[in-house]
Design a protein around this motif. Structure first.
Motif, PDB file in Angstrom:
ATOM      1  N   SER A  13       0.925  -1.165   0.232  1.00  0.00           N
ATOM      2  CA  SER A  13       0.034  -0.182  -0.098  1.00  0.00           C
ATOM      3  C   SER A  13       0.868   1.033  -0.074  1.00  0.00           C
ATOM      4  O   SER A  13       1.917   1.106   0.291  1.00  0.00           O
ATOM      5  N   VAL A  14       0.235   2.520  -0.267  1.00  0.00           N
ATOM      6  CA  VAL A  14       1.219   3.629  -0.290  1.00  0.00           C
ATOM      7  C   VAL A  14       1.935   3.927   0.974  1.00  0.00           C
ATOM      8  O   VAL A  14       2.742   4.521   1.120  1.00  0.00           O
ATOM      9  N   THR A  32       0.629  10.421  -8.251  1.00  0.00           N
ATOM     10  CA  THR A  32      -0.335   9.456  -7.819  1.00  0.00           C
ATOM     11  C   THR A  32      -1.669   9.193  -8.439  1.00  0.00           C
ATOM     12  O   THR A  32      -2.242  10.099  -8.801  1.00  0.00           O
ATOM     13  N   ASP A  33      -1.924   7.899  -9.015  1.00  0.00           N
ATOM     14  CA  ASP A  33      -3.084   7.504  -9.377  1.00  0.00           C
ATOM     15  C   ASP A  33      -4.316   7.860  -8.221  1.00  0.00           C
ATOM     16  O   ASP A  33      -3.685   7.653  -6.919  1.00  0.00           O
ATOM     17  N   ASN A  36      -8.358   3.014  -6.335  1.00  0.00           N
ATOM     18  CA  ASN A  36      -7.770   1.707  -5.940  1.00  0.00           C
ATOM     19  C   ASN A  36      -6.328   2.005  -5.801  1.00  0.00           C
ATOM     20  O   ASN A  36      -5.567   0.771  -5.432  1.00  0.00           O
ATOM     21  N   THR A  37      -5.763   3.047  -5.618  1.00  0.00           N
ATOM     22  CA  THR A  37      -4.275   3.348  -5.214  1.00  0.00           C
ATOM     23  C   THR A  37      -4.494   3.995  -3.887  1.00  0.00           C
ATOM     24  O   THR A  37      -3.963   3.733  -2.920  1.00  0.00           O
ATOM     25  N   LEU A 115       3.148   6.619  -8.666  1.00  0.00           N
ATOM     26  CA  LEU A 115       2.366   5.454  -8.034  1.00  0.00           C
ATOM     27  C   LEU A 115       1.126   4.939  -8.918  1.00  0.00           C
ATOM     28  O   LEU A 115       0.167   5.869  -9.203  1.00  0.00           O
ATOM     29  N   GLY A 116       0.931   3.710  -8.630  1.00  0.00           N
ATOM     30  CA  GLY A 116      -0.233   3.412  -9.299  1.00  0.00           C
ATOM     31  C   GLY A 116      -0.802   1.858  -9.078  1.00  0.00           C
ATOM     32  O   GLY A 116       0.093   1.260  -8.830  1.00  0.00           O
ATOM     33  N   ASP A 117      -2.049   1.264  -9.174  1.00  0.00           N
ATOM     34  CA  ASP A 117      -2.190   0.005  -9.050  1.00  0.00           C
ATOM     35  C   ASP A 117      -2.520  -0.781 -10.301  1.00  0.00           C
ATOM     36  O   ASP A 117      -2.672  -1.897 -10.313  1.00  0.00           O
ATOM     37  N   ASP A 122      -0.829   3.072 -15.253  1.00  0.00           N
ATOM     38  CA  ASP A 122       0.377   4.020 -14.264  1.00  0.00           C
ATOM     39  C   ASP A 122       1.534   3.584 -14.696  1.00  0.00           C
ATOM     40  O   ASP A 122       2.685   4.184 -14.624  1.00  0.00           O
ATOM     41  N   VAL A 136       1.419  -0.579  -6.660  1.00  0.00           N
ATOM     42  CA  VAL A 136       0.633  -0.737  -5.280  1.00  0.00           C
ATOM     43  C   VAL A 136      -0.369  -1.674  -5.621  1.00  0.00           C
ATOM     44  O   VAL A 136      -1.226  -1.709  -6.552  1.00  0.00           O
ATOM     45  N   PRO A 138      -3.982  -2.977  -5.271  1.00  0.00           N
ATOM     46  CA  PRO A 138      -5.153  -2.119  -5.101  1.00  0.00           C
ATOM     47  C   PRO A 138      -5.854  -2.376  -4.242  1.00  0.00           C
ATOM     48  O   PRO A 138      -5.866  -3.272  -3.363  1.00  0.00           O
TER      49      PRO A 138
END
Ligand SMILES: [Mg+2]
Length: 172
Positions: A13-14, A32-33, A36-37, A115-117, A122, A136, A138
């Motif tokens: 996770s972030v 960052t997204d 879900n991020t 950053l992204g899921d 991303d 990351v 989701p």
């Protein structure tokens, strides 16, 4: 080709991102997204935990821009009450919005991490535009309808990367 899908780092996770590590890698800004991020795709508001995280990043001197493929209403409703900078309807993986975010922060690409899921939006977009990338897990197990389609392709990419020994982990 597969290499463009590989993130520089993979976290649960972030909140697991070590800002000290980012600093060592020369990172000064974060793109960052949203869905879900940072929170579940269907949660309208930021959580207290997330706002605390944003505040800490700010205190530590990081610039942050939310770059989301979702529409203005969704991203505005989420970000504006908390004074968070954002770009909506970003059309990731295309690089235009990533570059615009980078200009907003007044940083070089090498100083920014994405950053992204999602691998297909991303990570692919971030890598292609020359940023460092962090994948990351989701936040929610469900997705919006468009994302469901991307996930099906993503699973195949994960499998291919694992087969080639490019990654050790696999996503269900
Ligand atoms: Mg997402």
């Amino acid at each position: 080709m597969l290499k463009k899908f590989i993130p520089d780092q993979y976290v649960q996770s972030v909140y697991d991102i070590e800002t000290e590590e980012l600093r060592k890698r020369g990172v000064k800004g974060i793109i960052t997204d949203l869905d879900n991020t940072l929170v579940e795709w269907d949660r309208k508001d930021a959580t207290e935990k997330l706002l605390t995280w944003f505040e800490r990043l700010r205190e530590e001197g990081f610039e942050v821009v939310i770059v989301s493929n979702n529409n203005e209403k969704r991203v505005h409703t989420f970000a504006s009450p908390h004074g968070l900078t954002f770009i909506h309807s970003a059309k990731k993986p295309f690089s235009k919005a990533f570059k615009a975010a980078c200009r907003l922060m007044n940083l070089k690409h090498s100083e920014v991490v994405v950053l992204g899921d999602q691998l297909l939006t991303d990570i692919l977009g971030g890598n292609r535009a020359g940023f460092q990338t962090i994948l990351v897990v989701p936040v929610a197990e469900t997705d919006g309808i468009l994302t469901k389609f991307n996930r099906a392709i993503e699973r195949r990419v994960f499998k291919a990367m694992k087969r080639k020994g490019l990654i050790e982990w696999e996503r269900e």
